[in-house]
Design a protein around this motif. Structure first.
Motif, PDB file in Angstrom:
ATOM      1  N   GLY A 380       0.815  -1.210   0.000  1.00 23.74           N
ATOM      2  CA  GLY A 380       0.000   0.000   0.000  1.00 23.74           C
ATOM      3  C   GLY A 380       0.844   1.253   0.000  1.00 23.74           C
ATOM      4  O   GLY A 380       0.537   2.233  -0.702  1.00 23.74           O
ATOM      5  N   LEU A 381       1.925   1.217   0.768  1.00 29.48           N
ATOM      6  CA  LEU A 381       2.846   2.354   0.807  1.00 29.48           C
ATOM      7  C   LEU A 381       3.489   2.571  -0.560  1.00 29.48           C
ATOM      8  O   LEU A 381       3.576   3.709  -1.045  1.00 29.48           O
ATOM      9  CB  LEU A 381       3.920   2.114   1.861  1.00 29.48           C
ATOM     10  CG  LEU A 381       5.082   3.122   1.899  1.00 29.48           C
ATOM     11  CD1 LEU A 381       4.579   4.535   2.164  1.00 29.48           C
ATOM     12  CD2 LEU A 381       6.108   2.705   2.950  1.00 29.48           C
ATOM     13  N   ASN A 382       3.920   1.484  -1.199  1.00 26.61           N
ATOM     14  CA  ASN A 382       4.572   1.616  -2.507  1.00 26.61           C
ATOM     15  C   ASN A 382       3.627   2.137  -3.582  1.00 26.61           C
ATOM     16  O   ASN A 382       4.042   2.887  -4.476  1.00 26.61           O
ATOM     17  CB  ASN A 382       5.186   0.280  -2.929  1.00 26.61           C
ATOM     18  CG  ASN A 382       6.596   0.097  -2.398  1.00 26.61           C
ATOM     19  OD1 ASN A 382       7.389   1.033  -2.399  1.00 26.61           O
ATOM     20  ND2 ASN A 382       6.916  -1.103  -1.935  1.00 26.61           N
ATOM     21  N   GLY A 390       6.401   8.561  -9.069  1.00 30.15           N
ATOM     22  CA  GLY A 390       6.590   7.979 -10.386  1.00 30.15           C
ATOM     23  C   GLY A 390       7.606   6.858 -10.470  1.00 30.15           C
ATOM     24  O   GLY A 390       8.115   6.557 -11.564  1.00 30.15           O
ATOM     25  N   ALA A 391       7.916   6.202  -9.357  1.00 30.39           N
ATOM     26  CA  ALA A 391       8.869   5.086  -9.365  1.00 30.39           C
ATOM     27  C   ALA A 391       8.295   3.925  -8.557  1.00 30.39           C
ATOM     28  O   ALA A 391       7.639   4.134  -7.531  1.00 30.39           O
ATOM     29  CB  ALA A 391      10.211   5.520  -8.787  1.00 30.39           C
ATOM     30  N   LYS A 413      17.173   8.776  -9.852  1.00 30.66           N
ATOM     31  CA  LYS A 413      16.073   9.589 -10.370  1.00 30.66           C
ATOM     32  C   LYS A 413      16.010  10.970  -9.708  1.00 30.66           C
ATOM     33  O   LYS A 413      15.109  11.752 -10.012  1.00 30.66           O
ATOM     34  CB  LYS A 413      14.747   8.851 -10.183  1.00 30.66           C
ATOM     35  CG  LYS A 413      14.612   7.587 -11.031  1.00 30.66           C
ATOM     36  CD  LYS A 413      13.247   6.941 -10.832  1.00 30.66           C
ATOM     37  CE  LYS A 413      13.051   5.737 -11.733  1.00 30.66           C
ATOM     38  NZ  LYS A 413      12.961   6.130 -13.167  1.00 30.66           N
ATOM     39  N   GLN A 414      16.973  11.224  -8.830  1.00 25.04           N
ATOM     40  CA  GLN A 414      17.058  12.503  -8.120  1.00 25.04           C
ATOM     41  C   GLN A 414      15.733  12.861  -7.440  1.00 25.04           C
ATOM     42  O   GLN A 414      15.237  13.990  -7.537  1.00 25.04           O
ATOM     43  CB  GLN A 414      17.487  13.617  -9.087  1.00 25.04           C
ATOM     44  CG  GLN A 414      18.876  13.407  -9.681  1.00 25.04           C
ATOM     45  CD  GLN A 414      19.329  14.543 -10.569  1.00 25.04           C
ATOM     46  OE1 GLN A 414      18.517  15.222 -11.204  1.00 25.04           O
ATOM     47  NE2 GLN A 414      20.633  14.762 -10.628  1.00 25.04           N
ATOM     48  N   LEU A 415      15.183  11.863  -6.751  1.00 27.62           N
ATOM     49  CA  LEU A 415      13.927  12.073  -6.033  1.00 27.62           C
ATOM     50  C   LEU A 415      14.196  12.727  -4.680  1.00 27.62           C
ATOM     51  O   LEU A 415      15.292  12.619  -4.112  1.00 27.62           O
ATOM     52  CB  LEU A 415      13.215  10.735  -5.838  1.00 27.62           C
ATOM     53  CG  LEU A 415      12.877   9.957  -7.123  1.00 27.62           C
ATOM     54  CD1 LEU A 415      12.221   8.626  -6.775  1.00 27.62           C
ATOM     55  CD2 LEU A 415      11.975  10.781  -8.031  1.00 27.62           C
ATOM     56  N   ASP A 416      13.204  13.386  -4.165  1.00 20.59           N
ATOM     57  CA  ASP A 416      13.311  14.093  -2.887  1.00 20.59           C
ATOM     58  C   ASP A 416      13.093  13.094  -1.750  1.00 20.59           C
ATOM     59  O   ASP A 416      11.961  12.749  -1.406  1.00 20.59           O
ATOM     60  CB  ASP A 416      12.262  15.210  -2.830  1.00 20.59           C
ATOM     61  CG  ASP A 416      12.407  16.093  -1.591  1.00 20.59           C
ATOM     62  OD1 ASP A 416      13.069  15.659  -0.619  1.00 20.59           O
ATOM     63  OD2 ASP A 416      11.847  17.200  -1.585  1.00 20.59           O
ATOM     64  N   PHE A 417      14.205  12.620  -1.167  1.00 17.38           N
ATOM     65  CA  PHE A 417      14.119  11.586  -0.129  1.00 17.38           C
ATOM     66  C   PHE A 417      13.399  12.099   1.116  1.00 17.38           C
ATOM     67  O   PHE A 417      12.653  11.364   1.768  1.00 17.38           O
ATOM     68  CB  PHE A 417      15.516  11.084   0.222  1.00 17.38           C
ATOM     69  CG  PHE A 417      15.529   9.893   1.144  1.00 17.38           C
ATOM     70  CD1 PHE A 417      14.590   8.872   1.014  1.00 17.38           C
ATOM     71  CD2 PHE A 417      16.494   9.771   2.138  1.00 17.38           C
ATOM     72  CE1 PHE A 417      14.611   7.763   1.855  1.00 17.38           C
ATOM     73  CE2 PHE A 417      16.516   8.677   2.986  1.00 17.38           C
ATOM     74  CZ  PHE A 417      15.565   7.667   2.842  1.00 17.38           C
TER      75      PHE A 417
END
Length: 546
Positions: A380-382, A390-391, A413-417
Motif C-alpha cells: 500500500g505504501l509503494n 513515479g517510481a 532519479k534525483q527524487l526528494d528523499f
C-alpha cells in the motif's frame, strides 16, 4: 616538620586508610573462579512470581532467596529481539553502537540481506550444513567475555552454549575458546572454523550419546495433574499453535512421532532446556572451567522457553509446564556448580533477552485492545509512493519495525528523499494499530514521546536499519495470530528478570530502574576489569554495595 614526624604521619595515614578499606592488603586480586551468565529466552519478569508457588527450592527460589534481584530491569532499545538482547547484555552497549539491530537485517548501503551471525568466510565444524557457517564478526563491539580474556592475557577460558547459534556466539564474544549450538539435521552440537578445526573429544562424546533422540522418545505430558495449572488458560485455545501432524494443541504431545518427521520440534519442548544445561555441564568438565588460576566465563542461553512461547503464548499450560521443568533443571545445574566449582566460588546472573506479548486472541477474548498490522502495509505504501513520485517499489523492506528504501533508485532519479520519508510517516500513522511513525534522521522533531524516542535512537544504526520506524499501539505486534511474539517498547516485551547470586553477593533486592546495558559494566566492576569498548551502561550500585 621533622623527618620522624613525617614518617609517623605517613604511617598513621596508611593505617587509617587500611582501616577505612581504601587500601586492602591482599596477595592476589579477589575474583570468582567462574562466572556463569544464564539468559532465559523470552522470560518475562513476572514469570519469576507468576509460578513462584510451584517452583522448588533449588532453582528460581534459590536465586531469589540467596541472591540479589534487580526488580525493575528494562531494555532501553528497539527492537526487543533475541540477537539484540544477547548482544546488549554482554557488550553493555546498544544496537546503534554494537551493530546487532535484529536477528537479521538489510544492509542499507549494499542492499544485501544479512543474518546476524552469518559468516561466508568460515566452514562448519561438526556438520556439513550451513548451520555451521557462523561467527561473531557482525558484532561491532567487544563483550564482557572479551574483556575478561584481555584482562588475564588470554588465560581465562570463555565458552558459549545454546540451541541457537546467535545466542551462543554473540555472548561468547570474539575471542571465545568455543561457542556451540545445535544442528537439527544431525541432532548434534556444532561450531565453526572461526573457533576450531575439529570438535573437541568431549563434544564428540556428548553428541554420541544421542540425547535429543532419548529426550524425544516419550510424549510431552504435564509435570503435574493438568487441573492444577491454575495460572494458565484451558488446554486447547484457538490462538495456540500446533506441532506438525497435530490437530489440536492439547496434551500429551506425541513427541516420538512428531520428532521422526520434524527434528526441530525438540526446541519447542522443555527438553531443549534440559539438553542445553546437560551440555553446559559437559562444557565445564571438558574445558575444566573454574578449575584454573584465573576466572573463566560460561554463557548459557535456555532457548526453548522462546520456542514454546512463540507457539503457544504466555497464558498456555505449555509455557507454565516449561518453566516448572526449567526450574527443576536449573536447580540441578546449580547443585552441580556447588559440587564442581564450590558454593561461593562462582558468580551467576540470570536474565532474559526480551519478554513477550499476550496472544492477540487472548487479549481480544478478555476485552483488551490488541491486533495484527495489515500485512499489505508495504504494498500500500509503494502504491502511494509510485503515484506521487513515479517510481516503483521505493520502499524495499519492512523488517525490525523499520521501513527501508531503494536508495539507488532515489539517487538515480534525483527524487526528494525527505519528501518520500514525510509521506511514508503520514501514510503509516493512518493505519490501524500504528500509534507512531517517525523519520529516524529527524527524530528530534518527531511526535514520539521522549522515552520511546530514546529507545528508538538507541536501536538505530543507519547502515543496518531502515530510515522510518513504526511503533504499534499497545497489544499490537507484527506476527501470527497463533502463539505470540515480541519486539516492541512495552513492558511485557522489555521488563526483564535480573538476579545475581554466588560470589560476594548478599541477599537483597532493589526497585531502582536498571538497564539491560548495565549488566556487563556491573560484572566488569566486580571483576576489576575494563568494561566493553562500546559500553554505555553503568554498574548497578545496589549490587555493588552488597
Amino acid at each position: 616538620m621533622s623527618k620522624l614526624f613525617k614518617t609517623l604521619s605517613a604511617l598513621a595515614l596508611t593505617g587509617a586508610m587500611l582501616q577505612a578499606g581504601v587500601i586492602r592488603a591482599q596477595k592476589t586480586l579477589d575474583r570468582p573462579k567462574l562466572v556463569v551468565g544464564i539468559v532465559v529466552d523470552q522470560m518475562r519478569w513476572d514469570y519469576l512470581y507468576r509460578y513462584y508457588d510451584r517452583y522448588e527450592g533449588g532453582g528460581f527460589k534459590r536465586m531469589l532467596g540467596e541472591g540479589f534481584s534487580c526488580e525493575n530491569t528494562f531494555i532501553t532499545h528497539l527492537p526487543s529481539f533475541t540477537a539484540v538482547g544477547h548482544s546488549t547484555i554482554y557488550t553493555g552497549s546498544v544496537p546503534a553502537i554494537h551493530g546487532i539491530t535484529g536477528n537479521d537485517w538489510t544492509d542499507q548501503v549494499t542492499g544485501r540481506h544479512w543474518y546476524c551471525t552469518e559468516d561466508t568466510t568460515v566452514q562448519p565444524v561438526g556438520t556439513t550444513t550451513d548451520a555451521g557457517k557462523m561467527s561473531p564478526r557482525n558484532l561491532l563491539a567487544t563483550t564482557i567475555t572479551d574483556e575478561l580474556k584481555l584482562a588475564t592475557n588470554f588465560r581465562s577460558k570463555v565458552v558459549g552454549v545454546s540451541l541457537k547459534d546467535r545466542a551462543s556466539i554473540l555472548p561468547a564474544g570474539h575471542m571465545a575458546n568455543g561457542a556451540f549450538w545445535l544442528d537439527d539435521s544431525n541432532g548434534s552440537f556444532v561450531t565453526s572454523s572461526f573457533y576450531m578445526k575439529e570438535l573437541p573429544e568431549w563434544v564428540k562424546t556428548f553428541n554420541a550419546r544421542q540425547l535429543p533422540a532419548t529426550l524425544m522418545s516419550k510424549p510431552w505430558s504435564p509435570l503435574y495433574p493438568i487441573n492444577t495449572y491454575v495460572q494458565s488458560t484451558a488446554d486447547d485455545m484457538p490462538w495456540e499453535g500446533t506441532f506438525k501432524g497435530e490437530t489440536a494443541a492439547t496434551f500429551p504431545h506425541n513427541m516420538p512421532d512428531i520428532y521422526k518427521t520434524d527434528k526441530g520440534s525438540l526446541r519447542s519442548t522443555p527438553s531443549g532446556n534440559t539438553l542445553t544445561l546437560e551440555f553446559a555441564k559437559a562444557a565445564i568438565d571438558g574445558y575444566q572451567l573454574g578449575a584454573g588460576a584465573v576466572t573463566d566465563f560460561l554463557t548459557i542461553n535456555c532457548a526453548s522457553t522462546d520456542y514454546v512461547g512463540h507457539k503457544y503464548g504466555p497464558n498456555s499450560i505449555e509455557v507454565e509446564d516449561t518453566y516448572l521443568r526449567l526450574d527443576k533443571d536449573l536447580s540441578a545445574f546449580l547443585r552441580y556448580l556447588d559440587q564442581r566449582v564450590g558454593k561461593g566460588n562462582y558468580l551467576v546472573f540470570l536474565s532474559a533477552d526480551h519478554g513477550a506479548a499476550h496472544s492477540v486472541g487472548f487479549m481480544k477474548e478478555n476485552a483488551m485492545p490488541a491486533g495484527l498490522p495489515d500485512g499489505k502495509m508495504l504494498s500500500g505504501l509503494n502504491s502511494l509512493l509510485q503515484e506521487r513520485f513515479g517510481a516503483e517499489k521505493l520502499a524495499l523492506t519492512s523488517e525490525n519495525y523499520h521501513i527501508g528504501f531503494d536508495h539507488k533508485t532515489i539517487a538515480a532519479k534525483q527524487l526528494d528523499f525527505e519528501a518520500i520519508k514525510k509521506l511514508t510517516v503520514q501514510y503509516l500513522q493512518r493505519l490501524p494499530g500504528v500509534q507512531f511513525a517517525a523519520d529516524m534522521d529527524n527524530l528530534g522533531n518527531s511526535s514520539l514521546p521522549a522515552p520511546i524516542r530514546e529507545m528508538a535512537s538507541n536501536g538505530y544504526n543507519p547502515k543496518r536499519c531502515g530510515s522510518v520506524i513504526v511503533i504499534p499501539e499497545p497489544g499490537w505486534y507484527s506476527g501470527s495470530a497463533k502463539g505470540t511474539t515480541h519486539g516492541n517498547w512495552n513492558p511485557y516485551d522489555t521488563h526483564l528478570p535480573l538476579v545475581f547470586m554466588g560470589w560476594h553477593i548478599k541477599h537483597g533486592a532493589t526497585n531502582e530502574v536498571v538497564s539491560m546495558a548495565d549488566i556487563a559494566p556491573t560484572i566488569a566492576a566486580m571483576l576489576h576489569i575494563q568494561m566493553p569498548n562500546g559500553a554505555v551502561g553503568k554498574p548497578v550500585q545496589a549490587v555493588m554495595k552488597q
